[in-house]
Design an enzyme around this catalytic site. Structure first.
Site, PDB file in Angstrom:
ATOM      1  N   GLY A  51       0.840  -1.183   0.000  1.00  0.00           N
ATOM      2  CA  GLY A  51       0.000   0.000   0.000  1.00  0.00           C
ATOM      3  C   GLY A  51       0.879   1.238   0.000  1.00  0.00           C
ATOM      4  O   GLY A  51       2.033   1.188   0.459  1.00  0.00           O
ATOM      5  N   GLN A  56       2.723   9.942   1.497  1.00  0.00           N
ATOM      6  CA  GLN A  56       4.041   9.292   1.508  1.00  0.00           C
ATOM      7  C   GLN A  56       4.899   9.680   0.306  1.00  0.00           C
ATOM      8  O   GLN A  56       6.099   9.413   0.291  1.00  0.00           O
ATOM      9  CB  GLN A  56       3.895   7.764   1.543  1.00  0.00           C
ATOM     10  CG  GLN A  56       3.316   7.252   2.841  1.00  0.00           C
ATOM     11  CD  GLN A  56       3.279   5.737   2.846  1.00  0.00           C
ATOM     12  OE1 GLN A  56       2.324   5.141   2.368  1.00  0.00           O
ATOM     13  NE2 GLN A  56       4.312   5.111   3.369  1.00  0.00           N
ATOM     14  N   CYS A 112       6.382   0.095   7.632  1.00  0.00           N
ATOM     15  CA  CYS A 112       5.899   1.218   6.830  1.00  0.00           C
ATOM     16  C   CYS A 112       7.034   1.691   5.942  1.00  0.00           C
ATOM     17  O   CYS A 112       8.167   1.823   6.419  1.00  0.00           O
ATOM     18  CB  CYS A 112       5.446   2.342   7.759  1.00  0.00           C
ATOM     19  SG  CYS A 112       4.908   3.832   6.889  1.00  0.00           S
ATOM     20  N   LEU A 113       6.741   1.964   4.681  1.00  0.00           N
ATOM     21  CA  LEU A 113       7.786   2.422   3.752  1.00  0.00           C
ATOM     22  C   LEU A 113       8.331   3.792   4.166  1.00  0.00           C
ATOM     23  O   LEU A 113       9.402   4.175   3.722  1.00  0.00           O
ATOM     24  CB  LEU A 113       7.228   2.484   2.328  1.00  0.00           C
ATOM     25  CG  LEU A 113       6.806   1.132   1.721  1.00  0.00           C
ATOM     26  CD1 LEU A 113       6.120   1.351   0.378  1.00  0.00           C
ATOM     27  CD2 LEU A 113       8.005   0.204   1.572  1.00  0.00           C
ATOM     28  N   HIS A 154      -3.929   0.849   7.918  1.00  0.00           N
ATOM     29  CA  HIS A 154      -2.614   1.504   7.865  1.00  0.00           C
ATOM     30  C   HIS A 154      -2.627   2.677   6.866  1.00  0.00           C
ATOM     31  O   HIS A 154      -2.163   3.773   7.179  1.00  0.00           O
ATOM     32  CB  HIS A 154      -1.552   0.462   7.476  1.00  0.00           C
ATOM     33  CG  HIS A 154      -0.166   0.975   7.409  1.00  0.00           C
ATOM     34  ND1 HIS A 154       0.836   0.570   8.267  1.00  0.00           N
ATOM     35  CD2 HIS A 154       0.424   1.871   6.583  1.00  0.00           C
ATOM     36  CE1 HIS A 154       1.959   1.190   7.971  1.00  0.00           C
ATOM     37  NE2 HIS A 154       1.741   1.981   6.942  1.00  0.00           N
ATOM     38  N   GLU A 155      -3.183   2.428   5.680  1.00  0.00           N
ATOM     39  CA  GLU A 155      -3.174   3.476   4.642  1.00  0.00           C
ATOM     40  C   GLU A 155      -4.107   4.630   5.003  1.00  0.00           C
ATOM     41  O   GLU A 155      -3.778   5.798   4.787  1.00  0.00           O
ATOM     42  CB  GLU A 155      -3.544   2.891   3.273  1.00  0.00           C
ATOM     43  CG  GLU A 155      -2.596   1.810   2.762  1.00  0.00           C
ATOM     44  CD  GLU A 155      -1.128   2.174   2.849  1.00  0.00           C
ATOM     45  OE1 GLU A 155      -0.778   3.367   2.687  1.00  0.00           O
ATOM     46  OE2 GLU A 155      -0.313   1.270   3.114  1.00  0.00           O
ATOM     47  N   HIS A 158      -2.567   6.987   7.331  1.00  0.00           N
ATOM     48  CA  HIS A 158      -1.676   7.944   6.666  1.00  0.00           C
ATOM     49  C   HIS A 158      -2.440   9.194   6.208  1.00  0.00           C
ATOM     50  O   HIS A 158      -1.912  10.302   6.253  1.00  0.00           O
ATOM     51  CB  HIS A 158      -1.019   7.317   5.431  1.00  0.00           C
ATOM     52  CG  HIS A 158       0.242   6.563   5.723  1.00  0.00           C
ATOM     53  ND1 HIS A 158       1.334   7.147   6.321  1.00  0.00           N
ATOM     54  CD2 HIS A 158       0.603   5.278   5.462  1.00  0.00           C
ATOM     55  CE1 HIS A 158       2.313   6.245   6.435  1.00  0.00           C
ATOM     56  NE2 HIS A 158       1.894   5.100   5.928  1.00  0.00           N
TER      57      HIS A 158
HETATM   58 ZN    ZN Z   1       2.934   3.335   5.923  1.00  0.00          ZN
END
Ligand code: ZN
Length: 198
Positions: A51, A56, A112-113, A154-155, A158
């Site tokens: 995702g 991000q 998380c990226l 999670h997304e 964000h």
């Molecule tokens: Zn993340």
């Protein structure tokens, strides 16, 4: 065809801590937004991740891309996939989502990226309902469970300026390497006991 990739901003970047603004239907149809979606898709696949939310990549819009591809899952042990309730999720876009949590809380390690190199144990609802638009601006109802429900939570976090570190058991915060070395094999009960999680 691969559109050019975007860079993923890391924690501390102010955009990750802001509430993203809704996307209008007119805006969604523009070449600029459609190009952003393609670039986010390619950036997510390249990472690789399951995702990616617009903040991000530095864009404060209520938009995220999601995909848990069969290729990614093929590299994981089947018993792990079953334990995590993880099944392939085709590529799709969520716009202006409204999240409703359902079911009990379940705990797994997640990363998380935008917090590259770390993971932690994070409680999440087992099931969710998401009312949103797709990339054509059509209203969509998503009902999800298992890992897909976790990805959605999670997304959507964000898009509201929230990161998993706000929800994690902080005593479980670890590098990815140390997770593999010490924690990966333990059950949730063993983890809680070993890490002294109350
Ligand atoms: Zn993340």
């Amino acid at each position: 065809m691969q559109a050019s990739k975007l860079s993923i901003v890391q924690t501390g970047e102010p955009v990750l801590r802001q509430k993203a603004r809704p996307v209008s239907r007119g805006e969604l149809g523009t070449p600029g937004i459609q190009r952003l979606i393609e670039q986010m898709r390619d950036t997510m696949r390249n990472a690789p991740g399951v995702g990616l939310a617009a903040p991000q990549v530095g864009v404060p819009l209520q938009l995220a891309v999601i995909e848990d591809s069969a290729d990614l899952l093929a590299a994981m042990p089947p018993e792990r996939l079953a334990q995590h309730g993880r099944r392939p999720v085709p590529f799709h876009v969520i716009v202006n989502p409204v999240l409703t949590l359902e079911g009990d809380s379940v705990e797994f390690f997640e990363g998380c990226l935008s917090i590259a190199g770390y993971v932690a144990l994070v409680p999440r609802a087992a099931r969710v309902r998401v009312d949103c638009w797709n990339d054509d601006g059509e209203e969509v109802l998503i009902q999800a469970e298992g890992w897909y429900a976790r990805i959605l939570q999670h997304e959507i976090d964000h898009l509201n300026g929230t990161l998993y570190v706000d929800r994690m058991h902080s005593r479980s915060f670890t590098t990815v390497d140390h997770h593999k070395r010490y924690w990966d094999r333990l059950t949730i009960e063993e983890l809680r006991r070993t890490l002294l999680i109350p």
